[in-house]
Design a protein around this motif. Structure first.
Motif, PDB file in Angstrom:
ATOM      1  N   ARG A  56       0.890  -5.590  -0.343  1.00  0.00           N
ATOM      2  CA  ARG A  56       1.343  -4.472   0.481  1.00  0.00           C
ATOM      3  C   ARG A  56       2.583  -3.803  -0.100  1.00  0.00           C
ATOM      4  O   ARG A  56       2.782  -2.593   0.095  1.00  0.00           O
ATOM      5  CB  ARG A  56       1.602  -4.926   1.918  1.00  0.00           C
ATOM      6  CG  ARG A  56       2.617  -6.032   2.073  1.00  0.00           C
ATOM      7  CD  ARG A  56       2.758  -6.435   3.550  1.00  0.00           C
ATOM      8  NE  ARG A  56       3.247  -5.321   4.358  1.00  0.00           N
ATOM      9  CZ  ARG A  56       2.931  -5.137   5.620  1.00  0.00           C
ATOM     10  NH1 ARG A  56       2.121  -5.972   6.221  1.00  0.00           N
ATOM     11  NH2 ARG A  56       3.439  -4.110   6.295  1.00  0.00           N
ATOM     12  N   GLY A  57       3.409  -4.555  -0.826  1.00  0.00           N
ATOM     13  CA  GLY A  57       4.597  -3.945  -1.423  1.00  0.00           C
ATOM     14  C   GLY A  57       4.251  -2.871  -2.428  1.00  0.00           C
ATOM     15  O   GLY A  57       4.878  -1.799  -2.458  1.00  0.00           O
ATOM     16  N   GLN A  60       2.912   0.161  -0.507  1.00  0.00           N
ATOM     17  CA  GLN A  60       3.988   0.892   0.159  1.00  0.00           C
ATOM     18  C   GLN A  60       4.791   1.707  -0.844  1.00  0.00           C
ATOM     19  O   GLN A  60       5.134   2.879  -0.589  1.00  0.00           O
ATOM     20  CB  GLN A  60       4.884  -0.081   0.905  1.00  0.00           C
ATOM     21  CG  GLN A  60       6.012   0.586   1.677  1.00  0.00           C
ATOM     22  CD  GLN A  60       6.840  -0.435   2.434  1.00  0.00           C
ATOM     23  OE1 GLN A  60       6.403  -1.557   2.685  1.00  0.00           O
ATOM     24  NE2 GLN A  60       8.058  -0.049   2.800  1.00  0.00           N
ATOM     25  N   ARG A  65       6.257   8.152   1.567  1.00  0.00           N
ATOM     26  CA  ARG A  65       6.344   8.754   2.903  1.00  0.00           C
ATOM     27  C   ARG A  65       4.980   8.926   3.562  1.00  0.00           C
ATOM     28  O   ARG A  65       4.885   9.249   4.749  1.00  0.00           O
ATOM     29  CB  ARG A  65       7.051  10.108   2.818  1.00  0.00           C
ATOM     30  CG  ARG A  65       6.264  11.183   2.087  1.00  0.00           C
ATOM     31  CD  ARG A  65       7.063  12.477   1.959  1.00  0.00           C
ATOM     32  NE  ARG A  65       6.286  13.590   1.424  1.00  0.00           N
ATOM     33  CZ  ARG A  65       6.050  13.790   0.146  1.00  0.00           C
ATOM     34  NH1 ARG A  65       6.540  12.947  -0.753  1.00  0.00           N
ATOM     35  NH2 ARG A  65       5.334  14.820  -0.262  1.00  0.00           N
ATOM     36  N   SER A  67       2.871   6.412   3.714  1.00  0.00           N
ATOM     37  CA  SER A  67       2.459   5.091   4.171  1.00  0.00           C
ATOM     38  C   SER A  67       2.195   5.100   5.671  1.00  0.00           C
ATOM     39  O   SER A  67       2.993   5.631   6.446  1.00  0.00           O
ATOM     40  CB  SER A  67       3.546   4.054   3.865  1.00  0.00           C
ATOM     41  OG  SER A  67       3.743   3.905   2.484  1.00  0.00           O
ATOM     42  N   LEU A  71       1.563  -0.315   7.542  1.00  0.00           N
ATOM     43  CA  LEU A  71       2.120  -0.788   6.279  1.00  0.00           C
ATOM     44  C   LEU A  71       3.635  -0.785   6.312  1.00  0.00           C
ATOM     45  O   LEU A  71       4.288  -1.694   5.794  1.00  0.00           O
ATOM     46  CB  LEU A  71       1.607   0.094   5.131  1.00  0.00           C
ATOM     47  CG  LEU A  71       2.047  -0.253   3.712  1.00  0.00           C
ATOM     48  CD1 LEU A  71       1.526  -1.632   3.319  1.00  0.00           C
ATOM     49  CD2 LEU A  71       1.531   0.805   2.735  1.00  0.00           C
ATOM     50  N   ASP A  72       4.216   0.248   6.930  1.00  0.00           N
ATOM     51  CA  ASP A  72       5.671   0.395   6.999  1.00  0.00           C
ATOM     52  C   ASP A  72       6.001   1.061   8.326  1.00  0.00           C
ATOM     53  O   ASP A  72       5.761   2.262   8.501  1.00  0.00           O
ATOM     54  CB  ASP A  72       6.168   1.242   5.830  1.00  0.00           C
ATOM     55  CG  ASP A  72       7.663   1.536   5.898  1.00  0.00           C
ATOM     56  OD1 ASP A  72       8.335   0.972   6.792  1.00  0.00           O
ATOM     57  OD2 ASP A  72       8.148   2.339   5.084  1.00  0.00           O
ATOM     58  N   HIS A  73       6.533   0.287   9.280  1.00  0.00           N
ATOM     59  CA  HIS A  73       6.767   0.839  10.620  1.00  0.00           C
ATOM     60  C   HIS A  73       7.863   1.897  10.633  1.00  0.00           C
ATOM     61  O   HIS A  73       8.007   2.626  11.625  1.00  0.00           O
ATOM     62  CB  HIS A  73       7.100  -0.290  11.608  1.00  0.00           C
ATOM     63  CG  HIS A  73       8.455  -0.887  11.417  1.00  0.00           C
ATOM     64  ND1 HIS A  73       8.717  -1.878  10.488  1.00  0.00           N
ATOM     65  CD2 HIS A  73       9.638  -0.631  12.043  1.00  0.00           C
ATOM     66  CE1 HIS A  73       9.988  -2.213  10.549  1.00  0.00           C
ATOM     67  NE2 HIS A  73      10.577  -1.473  11.472  1.00  0.00           N
ATOM     68  N   SER A  75       7.948   4.338   8.313  1.00  0.00           N
ATOM     69  CA  SER A  75       7.437   5.481   7.559  1.00  0.00           C
ATOM     70  C   SER A  75       7.197   6.685   8.467  1.00  0.00           C
ATOM     71  O   SER A  75       6.739   6.534   9.606  1.00  0.00           O
ATOM     72  CB  SER A  75       6.116   5.103   6.872  1.00  0.00           C
ATOM     73  OG  SER A  75       5.487   6.246   6.319  1.00  0.00           O
ATOM     74  N   LEU A 144      -2.946  -6.621   5.322  1.00  0.00           N
ATOM     75  CA  LEU A 144      -2.196  -6.235   6.516  1.00  0.00           C
ATOM     76  C   LEU A 144      -2.426  -7.262   7.611  1.00  0.00           C
ATOM     77  O   LEU A 144      -3.548  -7.739   7.813  1.00  0.00           O
ATOM     78  CB  LEU A 144      -2.644  -4.860   7.015  1.00  0.00           C
ATOM     79  CG  LEU A 144      -2.473  -3.683   6.066  1.00  0.00           C
ATOM     80  CD1 LEU A 144      -2.902  -2.397   6.749  1.00  0.00           C
ATOM     81  CD2 LEU A 144      -1.037  -3.572   5.577  1.00  0.00           C
TER      82      LEU A 144
END
Length: 411
Positions: A56-57, A60, A65, A67, A71-73, A75, A144
Motif C-alpha cells: 500500500r505504501g 499511496q 492526491r 489516493s 488507502l490514505d484517510h 487524502s 487493504l
C-alpha cells in the motif's frame, strides 16, 4: 471507526413492505436512454518483476492526491483530469469510474485520457497496469484492511477460497447503461442478462492465475460463481422471464444474507445466515434503517446490478485499449428497440450458461454461435453510435476480429 450517529442515519424500517417501497424508488430511474458509463479495474504490478507484491505504501506514493480514503484517510481523493474517481479493491487492484456521458466517443476519449494519467503516475513509481481479468503472476494477498473487507473475508471463507481469490486477484470491466423508458425496461433488463454468457465467453481474459493455467477461460467469473449464489448469482432468470424487474430485485435483496453489519469497532462480521428479511423480522437487537438497506445493496454482486441504471458486471478486464470493443458492442446492441429485440432472440437460448462460458469460453459451440450473431447485430448497429472515423474503424476491426474467434470457437 463508525460512530453511533452514522449508524442511525436513515428512516427506520419496521416491515418488508417499507423496505420494498424504498428499493422500488431507487433501483430503476426510467426515461429515454442517453448516457453510458464505464468502470475499469486492473491488477497493479511492479514493472521489473510482475510477480513481486506491491504494498500500500507504493500505491499511496504513486497515486498521491488521487489516493482513495481506504488507502490514505487524509487524502483529498481528487478525481482524475476528466472526472474519473480512483478507488482500490482489497487486493490493491486499481479502479477508475468515469462520469457517464451521452456520447460514446466522448466517453472513450475522456476515459483514455484518465487511463493515460493514472498509468503515468504508476509508471513514475515503477508500476504498471495488468492486462487480464485475474492476476496471472501472484497468489491472492490482501493489501487493504478495513472493517468491511475483514467481514467479507470471514463470510466468504465459510464457503472456501473463492472469496479471497475474487477480493485479492480479480479485475473486471463494468459497463453502465441507462435503465431506459418504462415500456422497454423489462426487455433491456432481460437482454442485459441474456447476452452475459456469450459476451463473457467472447471477452474472457482470465485463464492463468498465480503462474499456472486454471482450466477456465475466465477464472475470474469462476471465483464469482463459487462465492454465494444468493449474492453473486443473476437476478433475472430464463426460468422466470416475465418476472417484473423491480419485484425480482426486491426479492433478491431481501433474501440475501448480510455480509457486513456496521457497528463501532473493527469487527463488522454479521451473525451467520441472517438475511435482510430476517433483520426486518427482528433477528437483530435494533431494527434496520434505509441507510442499512442501501449499504446491504452495496454488498450484493450479481452479474447485472440495478443502481438506478444497469451496471453490467460480467466482463473480464481487457488488455490495453481492448475495453473499447465490449463497451461499444453493448452500446450498439442497446442502441434501438429493433436491435434489442434481435439480441434477445439470439441470446435467450444460452442465457443461463454462465458456468459454461466461464469454463469453456468460445469453445462452447452454442456460446460461440450466439456470440458471432451478437457481433453481427452490433456491427450493423455501430453506425448509430456516431463515432468519429478513427474510433469507428478501430471498433469495427476489433469486433470483426472477435467475431472470427467466435466462429472458430477459440478458447
Amino acid at each position: 471507526m463508525v460512530t453511533s450517529p452514522e449508524l442511525e442515519r436513515g428512516a427506520i424500517l419496521h416491515e418488508s413492505a417499507a423496505a420494498a417501497r424504498h428499493l422500488a424508488r431507487i433501483c430503476f430511474k426510467t426515461g429515454p436512454p442517453t448516457r453510458t458509463g464505464v468502470e475499469l479495474e486492473w491488477t497493479v504490478h511492479d514493472a521489473a518483476d510482475p510477480a513481486r507484491p506491491v504494498d500500500r505504501g507504493r500505491l499511496q506514493a504513486a497515486l498521491g492526491r488521487h489516493s482513495p480514503a481506504t488507502l490514505d484517510h487524509t487524502s483529498p481523493a481528487e478525481p482524475l483530469g476528466n472526472g474519473s474517481a480512483v478507488t482500490l479493491e482489497p487486493g490493491g487492484q486499481l479502479e477508475i469510474s468515469t462520469p457517464p456521458r451521452a456520447s460514446i466517443a466522448a466517453l472513450v476519449r475522456a476515459t483514455e485520457a484518465d487511463i493515460a494519467e493514472v498509468a503515468g503516475l504508476l509508471r513514475a513509481a515503477g508500476l504498471l497496469l495488468g492486462r487480464a481479468g485475474i492476476d496471472p503472476h501472484r497468489r491472492p494477498r490482501p493489501v487493504l484492511h478495513t472493517p468491511r473487507y475483514r467481514a467479507m473475508r470471514r463470510v466468504f471463507d465459510q464457503r472456501g477460497s473463492a472469496g479471497r481469490t475474487m477480493m485479492y486477484s480479480t479485475a473486471g470491466l463494468q459497463v453502465c447503461l441507462d435503465a431506459g423508458q418504462p415500456e422497454l425496461l423489462p426487455l433491456r433488463w432481460a437482454v442485459a442478462h441474456a447476452v452475459g454468457p456469450p459476451l463473457l465467453a467472447a471477452f474472457a481474459t482470465a485463464d492463468r492465475h498465480a503462474g499456472r493455467p486454471t482450466g477456465w477461460a475466465s477464472a475470474r467469473m469462476a471465483a464469482w460463481l463459487a462465492i454465494d449464489p444468493a449474492r453473486t448469482g443473476p437476478v433475472w432468470s430464463p426460468r422466470r422471464p416475465d418476472e417484473d424487474p423491480t419485484a425480482a430485485w426486491i426479492r433478491y435483496v431481501l433474501a440475501a444474507p448480510l455480509l457486513c453489519l456496521r457497528k463501532p469497532g473493527p469487527d463488522w462480521t454479521p451473525p451467520p445466515g441472517v438475511t435482510f428479511a430476517d433483520w426486518l423480522a427482528g433477528a437483530l437487537p435494533r431494527p434496520p434503517t434505509t441507510d442499512d438497506l442501501d449499504y446491504h445493496v452495496s454488498t450484493l454482486f450479481p452479474p447485472v446490478r440495478p443502481r438506478g441504471y444497469l451496471e453490467l458486471r460480467y466482463l473480464d478486464a481487457q488488455p490495453g485499449r481492448g475495453w473499447v470493443i465490449p463497451l461499444a458492442m453493448l452500446a450498439a446492441l442497446f442502441a434501438d428497440p429493433g436491435t434489442l429485440h434481435a439480441a434477445h432472440v439470439v441470446s435467450a437460448p444460452v442465457a443461463d450458461r454462465w458456468h459454461a462460458a466461464a469454463r469453456h469460453g468460445l469453445a462452447d459451440p452454442a456460446l460461440g454461435a450466439a456470440a458471432a450473431q451478437l457481433f453481427d447485430l452490433a456491427l450493423a448497429a455501430l453506425p448509430r453510435l456516431d463515432l468519429p472515423p478513427d474510433l469507428h474503424e478501430q471498433t469495427d476491426r476489433g469486433m470483426r476480429r472477435r467475431r472470427t474467434a467466435a466462429v472458430r470457437g477459440d478458447r
